[in-house]
Design an enzyme around this catalytic site. Sequence first.
Site, PDB file in Angstrom:
ATOM      1  N   GLU A 154     -35.581  34.703  30.654  1.00  0.00           N
ATOM      2  CA  GLU A 154     -35.331  33.277  30.471  1.00  0.00           C
ATOM      3  C   GLU A 154     -35.264  32.569  31.818  1.00  0.00           C
ATOM      4  OE1 GLU A 154     -32.626  32.414  26.700  1.00  0.00           O
ATOM      5  OE2 GLU A 154     -31.683  33.952  27.960  1.00  0.00           O
ATOM      6  N   ARG A 171       3.168  20.156  53.599  1.00  0.00           N
ATOM      7  CA  ARG A 171       4.258  19.988  52.641  1.00  0.00           C
ATOM      8  C   ARG A 171       4.832  21.340  52.253  1.00  0.00           C
ATOM      9  NH1 ARG A 171       5.541  16.680  47.675  1.00  0.00           N
ATOM     10  NH2 ARG A 171       7.399  17.741  46.916  1.00  0.00           N
ATOM     11  N   ARG A 200       9.710  15.346  52.743  1.00  0.00           N
ATOM     12  CA  ARG A 200       8.376  15.914  52.636  1.00  0.00           C
ATOM     13  C   ARG A 200       7.390  15.137  53.496  1.00  0.00           C
ATOM     14  NH1 ARG A 200       9.192  13.696  47.317  1.00  0.00           N
ATOM     15  NH2 ARG A 200      11.170  14.744  47.643  1.00  0.00           N
ATOM     16  N   ASP A 219       3.841  13.274  49.599  1.00  0.00           N
ATOM     17  CA  ASP A 219       4.162  13.422  48.185  1.00  0.00           C
ATOM     18  C   ASP A 219       3.134  12.637  47.384  1.00  0.00           C
ATOM     19  OD1 ASP A 219       5.582  14.267  45.988  1.00  0.00           O
ATOM     20  OD2 ASP A 219       6.956  12.573  46.015  1.00  0.00           O
ATOM     21  N   ASP A 268       2.171  11.943  43.390  1.00  0.00           N
ATOM     22  CA  ASP A 268       2.602  12.124  42.003  1.00  0.00           C
ATOM     23  C   ASP A 268       1.724  11.311  41.062  1.00  0.00           C
ATOM     24  OD1 ASP A 268       4.764  13.840  42.440  1.00  0.00           O
ATOM     25  OD2 ASP A 268       6.099  12.175  42.913  1.00  0.00           O
TER      26      ASP A 268
END
Length: 280
Positions: free
Chosen positions: A26, A206, A215, A218, A220
């Site tokens: 194939e 971090r 930190r 960051d 989020d």
Amino acid sequence: MENKRLDKIFIKNLEVFGKHGVLPEENRLGQKFLINAILYISTREAGLKDDLTKSIHYGEVSHFISSFMTKYTFQLIETVAEQMARAILLEFPSMEKIKLEILKPWAPIGLPLESVSIEIERGWHQVFVAIGSNLGDRKKFLDEGINALKENKDCIVEQVSEILVTKPYGVTEQPEFLNGMIKLKTLLNPEELLELLHQIEKESGRERLVHWGPRTLDLDIIFYDDCIIDTKDLQIPHIDMQNREFVLKPLVELAPYVRHPLLHKTVTQLLDELKVVDKV
């Protein structure tokens, strides 16, 4: 999030040639495939102005599909579908979403059958990511985090809020933060985006030693479309966002009328309520 009314452009039974399959012959000889695609876009402006530049040229999409099928070789049609959908969305940025079906006629399984096919749906997602830093060169870390997202092909940074100087939250005996908000479009699913954000944080140095502690960077996820996710590793919407002015204030700057899918209030309402609570 943004509830856009999307129209559909259909491409049906496009015949293309490709060398995709598990068997060596194939990959060597190739075979015919059929492609069905639904392209999601608002055609309103194009229809009113009779202007192709305001829509998607289905001929160009068809030729792109044909070229993609001949350029690459994959063992699985699942891979063909996944990689092709991503390539089309990146090549035609006005397309919000695509539904793609790949049919493999007369698949060599030793039994008579008409075809085997796979159908997937992929598209851009609207995300808001909070960004913060309170160690070292804070502004430098924020800029590096934003640039890392800009450099990722699966992400488009649409807007960045004003950067605020804020007091620490939770653990208060630590330096002040710089905080902001990123409005992002992404092809990544929530778990993939979380993995990317963690990698960017790690590259900034971090270390996750103290919950709510200092930190370098960051990142989020606050909102991801209107998704509600509650797993061990990921909660969307962010579980404590309604109590954080340093999240709500830059979010209101970018999208004042975005509605929290669980609390059923706009982020402006949530910020106003938080200000009232803080005054009591």
